[in-house]
Design a protein around this motif. Structure first.
Motif, PDB file in Angstrom:
ATOM      1  N   TYR A   1       0.814  -1.213   0.000  1.00 57.38           N
ATOM      2  CA  TYR A   1       0.000   0.000   0.000  1.00 57.38           C
ATOM      3  C   TYR A   1       0.853   1.271   0.000  1.00 57.38           C
ATOM      4  O   TYR A   1       0.394   2.336  -0.435  1.00 57.38           O
ATOM      5  CB  TYR A   1      -0.940   0.017   1.204  1.00 57.38           C
ATOM      6  CG  TYR A   1      -1.960  -1.101   1.213  1.00 57.38           C
ATOM      7  CD1 TYR A   1      -2.298  -1.790   0.048  1.00 57.38           C
ATOM      8  CD2 TYR A   1      -2.589  -1.495   2.394  1.00 57.38           C
ATOM      9  CE1 TYR A   1      -3.214  -2.811   0.048  1.00 57.38           C
ATOM     10  CE2 TYR A   1      -3.526  -2.520   2.404  1.00 57.38           C
ATOM     11  CZ  TYR A   1      -3.836  -3.179   1.243  1.00 57.38           C
ATOM     12  OH  TYR A   1      -4.749  -4.194   1.258  1.00 57.38           O
ATOM     13  N   SER A   2       2.082   1.166   0.476  1.00 58.42           N
ATOM     14  CA  SER A   2       2.979   2.325   0.416  1.00 58.42           C
ATOM     15  C   SER A   2       3.854   2.297  -0.831  1.00 58.42           C
ATOM     16  O   SER A   2       4.694   3.167  -1.023  1.00 58.42           O
ATOM     17  CB  SER A   2       3.867   2.373   1.666  1.00 58.42           C
ATOM     18  OG  SER A   2       4.717   1.233   1.729  1.00 58.42           O
ATOM     19  N   ASP A   3       3.654   1.284  -1.664  1.00 58.24           N
ATOM     20  CA  ASP A   3       4.431   1.117  -2.899  1.00 58.24           C
ATOM     21  C   ASP A   3       5.923   1.092  -2.599  1.00 58.24           C
ATOM     22  O   ASP A   3       6.724   1.748  -3.261  1.00 58.24           O
ATOM     23  CB  ASP A   3       4.087   2.232  -3.904  1.00 58.24           C
ATOM     24  CG  ASP A   3       4.597   1.931  -5.309  1.00 58.24           C
ATOM     25  OD1 ASP A   3       4.761   0.748  -5.628  1.00 58.24           O
ATOM     26  OD2 ASP A   3       4.824   2.889  -6.067  1.00 58.24           O
ATOM     27  N   ALA A   4       6.298   0.305  -1.573  1.00 54.64           N
ATOM     28  CA  ALA A   4       7.704   0.241  -1.149  1.00 54.64           C
ATOM     29  C   ALA A   4       8.557  -0.602  -2.090  1.00 54.64           C
ATOM     30  O   ALA A   4       9.783  -0.532  -2.051  1.00 54.64           O
ATOM     31  CB  ALA A   4       7.792  -0.318   0.265  1.00 54.64           C
ATOM     32  N   ARG A   5       7.951  -1.440  -2.897  1.00 56.26           N
ATOM     33  CA  ARG A   5       8.624  -2.231  -3.931  1.00 56.26           C
ATOM     34  C   ARG A   5       9.672  -3.176  -3.352  1.00 56.26           C
ATOM     35  O   ARG A   5      10.795  -3.276  -3.846  1.00 56.26           O
ATOM     36  CB  ARG A   5       9.218  -1.310  -5.000  1.00 56.26           C
ATOM     37  CG  ARG A   5       8.127  -0.454  -5.621  1.00 56.26           C
ATOM     38  CD  ARG A   5       8.538   0.395  -6.790  1.00 56.26           C
ATOM     39  NE  ARG A   5       7.374   1.186  -7.219  1.00 56.26           N
ATOM     40  CZ  ARG A   5       7.386   2.088  -8.187  1.00 56.26           C
ATOM     41  NH1 ARG A   5       8.509   2.326  -8.857  1.00 56.26           N
ATOM     42  NH2 ARG A   5       6.294   2.747  -8.498  1.00 56.26           N
ATOM     43  N   THR A   6       9.275  -3.852  -2.286  1.00 59.76           N
ATOM     44  CA  THR A   6      10.131  -4.862  -1.673  1.00 59.76           C
ATOM     45  C   THR A   6       9.874  -6.244  -2.262  1.00 59.76           C
ATOM     46  O   THR A   6      10.514  -7.210  -1.863  1.00 59.76           O
ATOM     47  CB  THR A   6       9.883  -4.908  -0.162  1.00 59.76           C
ATOM     48  OG1 THR A   6       8.486  -5.131   0.072  1.00 59.76           O
ATOM     49  CG2 THR A   6      10.302  -3.596   0.500  1.00 59.76           C
ATOM     50  N   MET A   7       8.917  -6.347  -3.182  1.00 62.21           N
ATOM     51  CA  MET A   7       8.586  -7.630  -3.795  1.00 62.21           C
ATOM     52  C   MET A   7       8.038  -7.373  -5.195  1.00 62.21           C
ATOM     53  O   MET A   7       7.508  -6.312  -5.481  1.00 62.21           O
ATOM     54  CB  MET A   7       7.544  -8.360  -2.952  1.00 62.21           C
ATOM     55  CG  MET A   7       6.157  -7.715  -2.998  1.00 62.21           C
ATOM     56  SD  MET A   7       5.082  -8.098  -1.608  1.00 62.21           S
ATOM     57  CE  MET A   7       5.609  -6.809  -0.456  1.00 62.21           C
ATOM     58  N   HIS A   8       8.181  -8.374  -6.059  1.00 62.78           N
ATOM     59  CA  HIS A   8       7.552  -8.324  -7.377  1.00 62.78           C
ATOM     60  C   HIS A   8       6.189  -9.009  -7.375  1.00 62.78           C
ATOM     61  O   HIS A   8       5.291  -8.624  -8.118  1.00 62.78           O
ATOM     62  CB  HIS A   8       8.443  -9.006  -8.424  1.00 62.78           C
ATOM     63  CG  HIS A   8       9.806  -8.398  -8.552  1.00 62.78           C
ATOM     64  ND1 HIS A   8      10.930  -8.978  -8.025  1.00 62.78           N
ATOM     65  CD2 HIS A   8      10.211  -7.247  -9.138  1.00 62.78           C
ATOM     66  CE1 HIS A   8      11.991  -8.223  -8.298  1.00 62.78           C
ATOM     67  NE2 HIS A   8      11.585  -7.170  -8.971  1.00 62.78           N
ATOM     68  N   LEU A   9       6.074 -10.038  -6.546  1.00 61.54           N
ATOM     69  CA  LEU A   9       4.848 -10.828  -6.482  1.00 61.54           C
ATOM     70  C   LEU A   9       4.424 -10.954  -5.029  1.00 61.54           C
ATOM     71  O   LEU A   9       5.263 -11.186  -4.153  1.00 61.54           O
ATOM     72  CB  LEU A   9       5.068 -12.233  -7.054  1.00 61.54           C
ATOM     73  CG  LEU A   9       5.651 -12.358  -8.467  1.00 61.54           C
ATOM     74  CD1 LEU A   9       5.970 -13.823  -8.765  1.00 61.54           C
ATOM     75  CD2 LEU A   9       4.668 -11.823  -9.500  1.00 61.54           C
ATOM     76  N   ASN A  10       3.122 -10.800  -4.767  1.00 55.32           N
ATOM     77  CA  ASN A  10       2.646 -11.124  -3.427  1.00 55.32           C
ATOM     78  C   ASN A  10       1.518 -12.138  -3.515  1.00 55.32           C
ATOM     79  O   ASN A  10       0.641 -12.058  -4.360  1.00 55.32           O
ATOM     80  CB  ASN A  10       2.270  -9.866  -2.635  1.00 55.32           C
ATOM     81  CG  ASN A  10       0.940  -9.283  -3.003  1.00 55.32           C
ATOM     82  OD1 ASN A  10      -0.109  -9.861  -2.756  1.00 55.32           O
ATOM     83  ND2 ASN A  10       0.966  -8.089  -3.606  1.00 55.32           N
ATOM     84  N   PHE A  11       1.621 -13.112  -2.620  1.00 52.12           N
ATOM     85  CA  PHE A  11       0.645 -14.195  -2.513  1.00 52.12           C
ATOM     86  C   PHE A  11      -0.126 -13.957  -1.219  1.00 52.12           C
ATOM     87  O   PHE A  11       0.450 -14.016  -0.136  1.00 52.12           O
ATOM     88  CB  PHE A  11       1.352 -15.547  -2.448  1.00 52.12           C
ATOM     89  CG  PHE A  11       2.162 -15.907  -3.670  1.00 52.12           C
ATOM     90  CD1 PHE A  11       1.696 -16.826  -4.591  1.00 52.12           C
ATOM     91  CD2 PHE A  11       3.415 -15.346  -3.884  1.00 52.12           C
ATOM     92  CE1 PHE A  11       2.444 -17.179  -5.703  1.00 52.12           C
ATOM     93  CE2 PHE A  11       4.185 -15.698  -4.988  1.00 52.12           C
ATOM     94  CZ  PHE A  11       3.691 -16.616  -5.906  1.00 52.12           C
ATOM     95  N   ILE A  12      -1.405 -13.682  -1.349  1.00 53.48           N
ATOM     96  CA  ILE A  12      -2.185 -13.315  -0.173  1.00 53.48           C
ATOM     97  C   ILE A  12      -3.458 -14.149  -0.174  1.00 53.48           C
ATOM     98  O   ILE A  12      -3.482 -15.227  -0.766  1.00 53.48           O
ATOM     99  CB  ILE A  12      -2.427 -11.785  -0.154  1.00 53.48           C
ATOM    100  CG1 ILE A  12      -2.779 -11.286   1.240  1.00 53.48           C
ATOM    101  CG2 ILE A  12      -3.396 -11.357  -1.214  1.00 53.48           C
ATOM    102  CD1 ILE A  12      -2.575  -9.792   1.429  1.00 53.48           C
ATOM    103  N   SER A  13      -4.486 -13.746   0.507  1.00 51.27           N
ATOM    104  CA  SER A  13      -5.711 -14.553   0.528  1.00 51.27           C
ATOM    105  C   SER A  13      -6.939 -13.661   0.474  1.00 51.27           C
ATOM    106  O   SER A  13      -6.924 -12.538   0.968  1.00 51.27           O
ATOM    107  CB  SER A  13      -5.766 -15.425   1.788  1.00 51.27           C
ATOM    108  OG  SER A  13      -5.764 -14.624   2.959  1.00 51.27           O
ATOM    109  N   HIS A  14      -7.992 -14.170  -0.162  1.00 50.89           N
ATOM    110  CA  HIS A  14      -9.305 -13.534  -0.193  1.00 50.89           C
ATOM    111  C   HIS A  14     -10.315 -14.537   0.343  1.00 50.89           C
ATOM    112  O   HIS A  14     -10.666 -15.495  -0.336  1.00 50.89           O
ATOM    113  CB  HIS A  14      -9.707 -13.143  -1.623  1.00 50.89           C
ATOM    114  CG  HIS A  14      -8.906 -12.027  -2.205  1.00 50.89           C
ATOM    115  ND1 HIS A  14      -8.418 -10.980  -1.456  1.00 50.89           N
ATOM    116  CD2 HIS A  14      -8.506 -11.771  -3.480  1.00 50.89           C
ATOM    117  CE1 HIS A  14      -7.758 -10.137  -2.237  1.00 50.89           C
ATOM    118  NE2 HIS A  14      -7.791 -10.598  -3.471  1.00 50.89           N
TER     119      HIS A  14
END
Length: 619
Positions: free
Chosen positions: A112-125
């Motif tokens: 959300y802060s666009d920190a760009r610490t990753m290219h891909l994030n795997f989360i859950s809905h």
């Protein structure tokens, strides 16, 4: 009771045992998709026989950084399947894949802060019932929340055309027009590969069929988020059964302050009833309401109530109770949980069976989300019990509901008894049930195996496997849900800012193997070949999806050759070590600076120093 998107029993055990025996280290050999043995006779391992010299290549695509969420129901899936993703990415020439587990707060905080610490994030809905209306899932990917600002845009997706369609659908004057715009939004999402659904989420559960007759499972599964399962399951003997719930369902009798979606769903649909709702097959329809009608180009919504609806104390449910419920919720948004602002400008009650909502603008989600989410409460009871003066501390005693079950005995944090309410206008449950509270799934599973409870809700696929092995009288159910397990490429900077790269990732994924290893074969790999955030069982998935949506492949095992061809067509290439390189003339400038916002200079739907989104009708 298995449905088209569910599995029941032990028909998938053999494949599970094979996978468990070989272990994750042997996945590549089992699937026949190891990066070093791609079966094409290509000595340089680049998968297409086109080794490029250094003059034909741009910058090498550096290590791919991935993060997956910890502490969620999907964490075991990610832990089990990360080696498969790594092997799939290697087939594209992405030979370095760095994986970091992260708690939800740090992962989303960086996104959300666009920190760009990753290219891909795997989360859950999660399969929250209010997501049966697509508003939340669609809008979270809009450009208004891209970049460094508070919002739910997990992929930093910035697409004006997509966002326009999202805003059109949320202000459509009628359901048919709304569906047209939902379909348009999903078409853009799939053509641009804005996000990547891995597999439909799986909702698991089990029933002791010696003690209960299963019912109401449908496409909702055995879960607190699927109230029909409790209304339609019945005891084989006696007048009640026992079901599990995890801590949170019974922290307080003031359900309005509960934060968990599962807990709120039980309260709003079991002791209380909503005006409208979804059945076990995810079909929407009236409950306490009899009908609805739009007028004034969608800005006036008239609800007609049934004439035979009563609260548990025998008082009739009338129009003023409907108005009170939504005014009370709206006035206490700071106190109550999970409340979206209602678009109500004013209300009218021409008679006891008619409620008129005059809306600030056309708002279809108000009907199919808000009026289908909140149970109707008695104005007189809430006032007499002090809920108006102290909404946060409100403790109803007795609980006078509007739903198909009355509250019997209970002990906070331990159990609650629900007894059928015989005079409900729509639902006639045959049995009551007691919801027993457990600290975690492990404890609930042990209780189920020990015969302490009859219905196990929201069980992981690993627990289902164990139950099938250890309990002969149990029937397990696994339902592919209406929300996906998502992968979010970061659209704001290379390499994932490039559509062809995102599509290549989606094309190479071996969904069949991910399903077998991560979900024990319980999901539906075919359901995510179009990169839509709404899976096919969602009520708003397009009926003519094959014509309207873009499918990245028809191969559930992944198509490395097609994925590489998509990259090669845009000028990407591979060196003699098989590593992927950008096209030599590719502009690698991020779409906006790190930690900043998309610029109006680049996106014509934004304006001003704060890059505010302007809807198409105001541009």
């Amino acid at each position: 009771m298995a449905t088209d998107n569910s599995t029941s029993g032990s028909n998938r055990i053999a494949r599970r045992k094979v996978l468990q025996a070989v272990g994750v280290a042997g996945i590549g050999g089992l699937a026949g998709c190891g990066a070093g043995d791609n079966g094409n006779g290509n000595g340089n391992g680049n998968g297409n026989g086109n080794g490029n010299g250094p003059d034909d290549l741009g910058e090498r695509v550096g290590p791919l950084e991935s993060r997956y969420i910890t502490g969620s129901a999907e964490t075991p899936f990610y832990e089990a399947t990360m080696p498969i993703f790594t092997e799939n990415f290697e087939e594209l020439g992405l030979l370095e894949h760095d994986i970091t587990p992260a708690d939800g707060a740090s992962l989303t905080g960086d996104v959300y802060s666009d920190a760009r610490t990753m290219h891909l994030n795997f989360i859950s809905h999660g399969a929250a019932p209010d997501r049966l209306d697509p508003q939340g899932l669609l809008r979270r990917n809009s450009i208004e929340w891209a970049g460094n600002r508070t919002g739910d845009n997990l992929g930093n997706i910035a697409n004006c055309e997509y966002t326009d369609e999202v805003f059109y659908q949320q202000t459509a004057p009628d359901p048919d027009t709304r569906q047209e715009h939902i379909t348009n939004a999903l078409r853009i999402m799939t053509e641009e590969t804005l996000m990547i659904p891995i597999l439909p989420l799986v909702i698991g559960g089990a029933m002791n069929t010696d003690n209960v007759n299963p019912g109401g499972i449908g496409n909702g599964g055995i879960a607190r988020t699927n109230p029909p399962v409790f209304m339609e399951t019945s005891a084989t003997e006696g007048d009640s059964y026992t079901a599990s719930a995890i801590t949170g369902t019974l922290q307080t009798l003031n359900h309005m302050v509960l934060t968990g979606t599962e807990a709120q769903t039980i309260w709003n649909h079991i002791p209380y009833s909503t005006l409208f709702g979804y059945d076990a097959d995810l079909e929407w329809g009236p409950i306490l309401a009899e009908d609805f009608e739009y007028a004034e180009e969608g800005t006036q919504l008239t609800i007609t109530l049934r004439d035979d609806i009563t609260f548990h104390n025998g008082d009739p449910i009338v129009a003023s109770d409907i108005v009170f419920t939504f005014e009370w919720i709206s006035e206490n948004q700071a106190v109550f949980s999970n409340v979206a602002p209602f678009p109500i400008e004013s209300t009218e009650t021409p008679d006891d069976q008619t409620v008129v909502f005059n809306l600030e603008n056309p708002s279809p989600p108000f009907l199919t989300r808000d009026l289908s989410k909140w149970g109707i409460m008695s104005e007189d009871v809430v006032q007499d019990q002090g809920g108006i003066d102290d909404p946060e501390g409100y403790m109803p005693d007795p609980i006078v509901g509007s739903g198909p079950f009355e509250v019997g005995s209970y002990e906070l944090g331990e159990f609650i008894e629900f007894r059928p309410f015989d005079d409900h206008a729509v639902f006639s449950p045959e049995s009551g049930f007691t919801m027993q509270i457990y600290d975690d799934e492990t404890t609930a599973v042990e209780a189920f195996l020990g015969g302490e409870i009859d219905v196990l809700t929201e069980a992981s696929v690993g627990s289902l496997d164990r139950i099938e092995d250890e309990m002969e009288v149990a029937e397990t159910f696994a339902v592919a849900a209406f929300t996906p397990i998502p992968l979010y490429p970061q659209n704001s900077f290379p390499p994932c800012q490039f559509q062809e790269f995102r599509e290549a990732l989606a094309t190479v994924m071996d969904r069949a193997l991910l399903n077998e290893v991560g979900l024990f074969g319980n999901s539906v790999p075919e359901a995510t070949l179009a990169t839509s955030i709404l899976p096919p069982v969602h009520p708003n998935y397009p009926e003519n999806a094959e014509e309207e949506l873009h499918f990245v492949t028809d191969d559930v095992t992944g198509d490395a050759e097609a994925a590489r061809e998509k990259l090669e067509a845009e000028g990407w290439g591979w060196d003699d070590d098989g590593e992927l390189h950008y096209p030599p003339d590719k502009d690698l400038t991020p779409r906006w600076p790190e930690g900043d916002l998309p610029s109006p200079d680049d996106f014509d739907c934004l304006e001003g120093p704060d890059s505010e989104y302007v809807p198409p009708w105001d541009r």
